[in-house]
Design a protein around this motif. Structure first.
Motif, PDB file in Angstrom:
ATOM      1  N   UNK A 115      86.870  32.842   6.661  1.00 29.77           N
ATOM      2  CA  UNK A 115      86.804  33.294   5.291  1.00 29.77           C
ATOM      3  C   UNK A 115      85.833  34.535   5.156  1.00 29.77           C
ATOM      4  N   UNK A 116      84.716  34.748   5.973  1.00 30.96           N
ATOM      5  CA  UNK A 116      84.252  35.989   6.323  1.00 30.96           C
ATOM      6  C   UNK A 116      84.966  37.058   6.646  1.00 30.96           C
ATOM      7  N   UNK A 117      85.574  36.694   7.755  1.00 29.78           N
ATOM      8  CA  UNK A 117      86.509  37.743   8.599  1.00 29.78           C
ATOM      9  C   UNK A 117      87.682  38.180   7.688  1.00 29.78           C
ATOM     10  N   UNK A 118      88.245  37.305   7.031  1.00 31.03           N
ATOM     11  CA  UNK A 118      89.308  37.513   6.089  1.00 31.03           C
ATOM     12  C   UNK A 118      89.036  38.255   4.752  1.00 31.03           C
ATOM     13  N   UNK A 119      87.825  38.317   4.398  1.00 33.48           N
ATOM     14  CA  UNK A 119      87.203  39.021   3.398  1.00 33.48           C
ATOM     15  C   UNK A 119      86.865  40.523   3.557  1.00 33.48           C
ATOM     16  N   UNK A 120      87.041  40.821   4.933  1.00 33.70           N
ATOM     17  CA  UNK A 120      86.239  42.020   5.395  1.00 33.70           C
ATOM     18  C   UNK A 120      87.685  43.302   5.018  1.00 33.70           C
ATOM     19  N   UNK A 121      87.057  44.430   4.949  1.00 35.69           N
ATOM     20  CA  UNK A 121      88.117  45.823   4.955  1.00 35.69           C
ATOM     21  C   UNK A 121      88.355  46.149   6.014  1.00 35.69           C
ATOM     22  N   UNK A 122      89.410  46.672   6.319  1.00 38.83           N
ATOM     23  CA  UNK A 122      89.764  47.236   7.700  1.00 38.83           C
ATOM     24  C   UNK A 122      88.943  48.289   8.194  1.00 38.83           C
ATOM     25  N   UNK A 123      88.374  49.082   7.118  1.00 40.41           N
ATOM     26  CA  UNK A 123      87.533  50.076   7.311  1.00 40.41           C
ATOM     27  C   UNK A 123      86.508  50.169   6.445  1.00 40.41           C
ATOM     28  N   UNK A 124      85.168  50.323   6.629  1.00 34.90           N
ATOM     29  CA  UNK A 124      84.192  50.467   5.657  1.00 34.90           C
ATOM     30  C   UNK A 124      83.301  51.111   5.941  1.00 34.90           C
TER      31      UNK A 124
END
Length: 180
Positions: A115-124
């Motif tokens: 869940x945490x990984x899927x909610x990340x933006x590709x670049x932040x």
């Protein structure tokens, strides 16, 4: 309602489902707590010198025997549930109940990571404040395929759902004997 459970338990002649066994254990644990609280308030008392009051009713041997009986019942019921869990195969998920419980635990932990990984933006952006001491803008990049992680997250959720349905069905419908 514990009275309904107690009556049903007695009528089933020690044949139970996991759900019913769990309720019986809860009822026995509550009886044990009540007995220990009663013992705690009755085993000692204070009386002033010369005072003629009756001590509270307390029978150590009877209390000890009732505690032994309750704890033995809990132990036997838990053992029967454990045997049931290790010998009952859930066809729909391809696991024994005890394996399903372990897998559910592992899947729930994995689900949180996914869940945490899927909610990340590709670049932040890492540093939100531009300062003279650190004029460079830094970015954090993911090192994985977010869409693949989302698929794994959904598959994980589906597996949890399937196992939970299989467990709920078994716990509510499959009967086994308890020797008490």
């Amino acid at each position: 309602d514990m009275n309904v459970t107690k009556k049903y338990w007695e009528e089933r002649d020690m044949e139970v489902t996991s759900a019913l066994a769990s309720k019986k254990i809860k009822m026995l644990e509550e009886q044990k707590i009540r007995l220990l609280e009663l013992e705690n308030t009755s085993k000692i008392y204070i009386r002033a010198e010369g005072e003629c009051t009756e001590p509270p009713v307390y029978d150590y041997e009877a209390t000890k025997e009732e505690l032994r009986r309750i704890e033995e019942s809990i132990r036997k019921i838990k053992h029967a549930v454990n045997v049931f869990n290790t010998t009952t195969f859930l066809e729909s998920v391809g696991l024994y109940i005890d394996e399903a419980l372990v897998e559910m635990n592992m899947l729930n932990r994995r689900k949180e990571t996914l869940k945490a990984m899927s909610n990340r933006l590709p670049k932040e952006r890492v540093n939100q404040v531009y300062t003279r001491s650190n004029p460079a803008v830094e970015y954090r990049y993911v090192n994985y395929d977010i869409d693949e992680v989302k698929k794994d997250f959904e598959a994980c959720c589906q597996r949890i759902f399937d196992i939970q349905i299989a467990l709920d069905t078994a716990n509510q419908t499959m009967w086994f004997e308890v020797e008490v």
